[in-house]
Design a protein around this motif. Structure first.
Motif, mmCIF file in Angstrom:
data_model
loop_
_atom_site.group_PDB
_atom_site.id
_atom_site.type_symbol
_atom_site.label_atom_id
_atom_site.label_comp_id
_atom_site.label_asym_id
_atom_site.label_seq_id
_atom_site.Cartn_x
_atom_site.Cartn_y
_atom_site.Cartn_z
ATOM 1 N N LYS A 60 15.109 -3.491 -5.163
ATOM 2 C CA LYS A 60 13.189 -3.699 -4.854
ATOM 3 C C LYS A 60 13.149 -4.939 -4.284
ATOM 4 O O LYS A 60 12.371 -5.156 -3.091
ATOM 5 N N LEU A 75 13.629 -4.207 -0.252
ATOM 6 C CA LEU A 75 12.892 -2.896 0.221
ATOM 7 C C LEU A 75 11.617 -3.328 0.449
ATOM 8 O O LEU A 75 10.614 -3.251 1.360
ATOM 9 N N LYS A 115 9.249 -4.233 3.884
ATOM 10 C CA LYS A 115 8.336 -3.561 3.346
ATOM 11 C C LYS A 115 7.124 -4.425 4.476
ATOM 12 O O LYS A 115 6.768 -4.215 5.382
ATOM 13 N N LEU A 147 20.130 1.022 -3.054
ATOM 14 C CA LEU A 147 18.208 1.004 -2.361
ATOM 15 C C LEU A 147 17.404 1.640 -1.908
ATOM 16 O O LEU A 147 16.787 2.210 -2.879
ATOM 17 N N GLU A 159 16.128 3.272 -5.352
ATOM 18 C CA GLU A 159 14.561 2.360 -5.340
ATOM 19 C C GLU A 159 13.707 2.478 -3.830
ATOM 20 O O GLU A 159 12.078 2.236 -4.470
ATOM 21 N N VAL A 160 13.650 2.953 -3.165
ATOM 22 C CA VAL A 160 12.967 3.669 -1.470
ATOM 23 C C VAL A 160 12.218 4.150 -1.652
ATOM 24 O O VAL A 160 11.911 5.367 -2.806
ATOM 25 N N SER A 219 9.750 6.294 0.541
ATOM 26 C CA SER A 219 9.321 6.760 1.415
ATOM 27 C C SER A 219 7.990 7.508 1.340
ATOM 28 O O SER A 219 7.307 7.028 0.890
ATOM 29 N N THR A 267 8.954 1.332 3.656
ATOM 30 C CA THR A 267 10.386 1.073 4.080
ATOM 31 C C THR A 267 10.742 1.309 6.063
ATOM 32 O O THR A 267 10.935 2.129 6.052
ATOM 33 N N PHE A 315 15.773 7.203 4.428
ATOM 34 C CA PHE A 315 15.677 6.511 5.398
ATOM 35 C C PHE A 315 15.953 7.245 7.066
ATOM 36 O O PHE A 315 16.847 6.956 7.709
#
Length: 492
Positions: free
Chosen positions: A225, A228, A232, A249, A252-253, A255, A258, A282
């Protein structure tokens, strides 16, 4: 050549640019160089000249300052893992005989010196430490000293006792150039490597960041967290990670909040399923995987988005010569498995105080990697397995990595390690240690049936051991020897 030279130039060209930041405090390039020179001056005043300096510390700005100060003074820093046991730390201290130790108060009590005194400098924690008091009165008057050695590192010990490896300035600076060319990191402004500094992936990322005049962001420890959130706040970050971090990652991401410039993975097998998911999560980032080692630096790399090469570890870096040979040291045909040898200007100098192991690591000028590999028609390398992990079952060779890559495709399996367990009939019995994703458990016969669709029958696991959690090294790899010892205990 000295790795600190470009840092000195940046202190003149961009003195107010932030070189290091931990989110609470920072060092500009001019402030970092001042501290680097002060530390060098302090080492010289204590009579240190090309001597060894131990650093036992978590991730912090002072770690980097001392590392740079030592090499500026012509000394040799030795980063030591604070997660080692007191026995391991003291064994390495006795082996290396450092003339000064920089550490944190929490770790100082684990060091027991035998029949000699070594000055301790402790980093400040809640105003309890000698580091700031030691550095503050010093004037940054030292001139840069030369030493071929950059530092002495230690392997992560996934299969046994860590070995000291010798790194030179030239080998790492050549590695920096290879990275920039292969990964196209032309816009290197912000860099993050949230793993332990004591390991070569993160330490390399720090030094490459400073070598390029970028800002390196320090994470005390890995927290998905927090990583990320930082990415950000600071778009276009270049992040060096291991596959286990990527998994965290992705969980937790959110989109598309990030915006990461590049994720660069190494230090373990990155599964095809994870790569495919990462391309979706990503979607705007460059994704690279590289294959290398502490001794070899870079060997090969793969652009995950541009090159569709399942289960490949990529093409050799431009400056790396590759040779795949059989037991008679004869090159094998394309597509045939053999042991990997390399030559490059990035490889290490040898193992510390281990002349026989150093000699055994080379053959006719080639570095023996210890991996079995084959190269396809297009020049991509594919991993068969590591020589020291190889099992012999029923007189036939089996590489656990090959079996693991198949088992990792089973949806019910979250993580797996394959090993050979001593067996009177088979010699070694192929065994899989499995951490399941959910409540559903597959039987050994289910596993065998699946494996036989992709592997020869003798390679399929003959028994399954379920675990709730794997044990990892501090670099994020499965601690294979520890897990092997655990398996022996549960099977008694």
């Amino acid at each position: 050549m000295n790795l600190s030279e470009p840092i000195l130039q940046y202190a003149t060209q961009q003195p107010n640019k932030v070189a290091l930041s931990d989110g609470h405090e920072s060092r500009t390039y001019s402030a970092l160089v001042r501290r680097m020179k002060q530390i060098a001056q302090g080492l010289h005043q204590n009579g240190l000249d090309q001597d060894k300096i131990a650093i036992i510390s978590t991730n912090r700005i002072e770690f980097v300052e001392v590392f740079l100060g030592a090499i500026y003074a012509g000394c040799v820093p030795i980063p030591m893992d604070p997660k080692w046991s007191a026995k391991e730390i003291n064994t390495i201290v006795e082996q290396c005989q450092p003339k000064m130790i920089f550490t944190e108060n929490a770790f100082a009590k684990n060091i027991f010196l035998q029949d000699r005194e070594i000055p301790f400098i402790t980093f400040s924690t809640e105003n309890a430490g000698s580091y700031d008091k030691w550095v503050a009165p010093l004037m940054p008057e030292s001139e840069m000293e030369t030493n071929e050695l950059l530092f002495i590192g230690f392997t992560s010990g996934t299969t046994g006792t860590p070995k000291g490896y010798l790194r030179t300035h030239v080998s790492w600076m050549n590695s920096f150039e290879a990275t920039s060319e292969a990964f196209q990191l032309n816009n290197m402004e912000h860099v993050l490597a949230p793993g332990p500094f004591v390991h070569s992936l993160s330490l390399f990322a720090i030094m490459q960041s400073l070598y390029r005049g970028a800002t390196f962001h320090i994470s005390k420890d890995f927290n998905a967290k927090n990583v990320l959130q930082l990415c950000k706040q600071i778009p276009d970050m270049i992040v060096f990670v291991v596959p286990t971090m990527i998994e965290s990652l992705m969980k937790e991401v959110i989109s598309p909040e990030t915006q990461i410039q590049a994720l660069i993975s190494s230090g373990g097998k990155w599964t095809e399923a994870s790569k495919n998911k990462c391309k979706e999560v990503f979607d705007s980032a460059k994704l690279y995987e590289f294959y290398g080692s502490s001794e070899a630096s870079y060997i090969s790399y793969l652009d995950i988005k541009e090159e569709n090469r399942p289960n490949s570890v990529g093409r050799p870096f431009q400056s790396v010569e590759v040779s795949i040979r059989d037991e008679q040291f004869q090159e094998v045909a394309t597509g045939s498995i053999g042991q990997l040898y390399i030559r490059s200007d990035m490889i290490f100098k040898g193992y510390y105080q281990l002349p026989e192991k150093t000699k055994a690591a080379f053959r006719d000028g080639w570095l023996i990697i210890g991996d079995f590999i084959y190269m396809d028609q297009d020049g991509y390398l594919h991993m068969a397995g590591r020589s020291n992990n190889m099992m012999v079952t029923g007189g036939l060779n089996v590489f656990p990595e090959e079996v693991e890559s198949v088992l990792q495709q089973i949806p019910e399996i979250e993580e797996v390690m394959v090993l050979g367990v001593s067996d009177i009939y088979w010699g070694e019995q192929v065994t899989a240690i499995v951490k399941w994703k959910g409540q559903q458990r597959l039987s050994t016969e289910d596993i065998k049936t699946y494996c036989r669709k992709h592997l020869a029958g003798y390679k399929a696991p003959k028994q399954i051991i379920t675990v709730d959690q794997f044990i990892y090294t501090s670099s994020g790899k499965i601690a294979r020897q520890v897990m092997k010892d655990y398996t022996k205990r549960v099977m008694i």
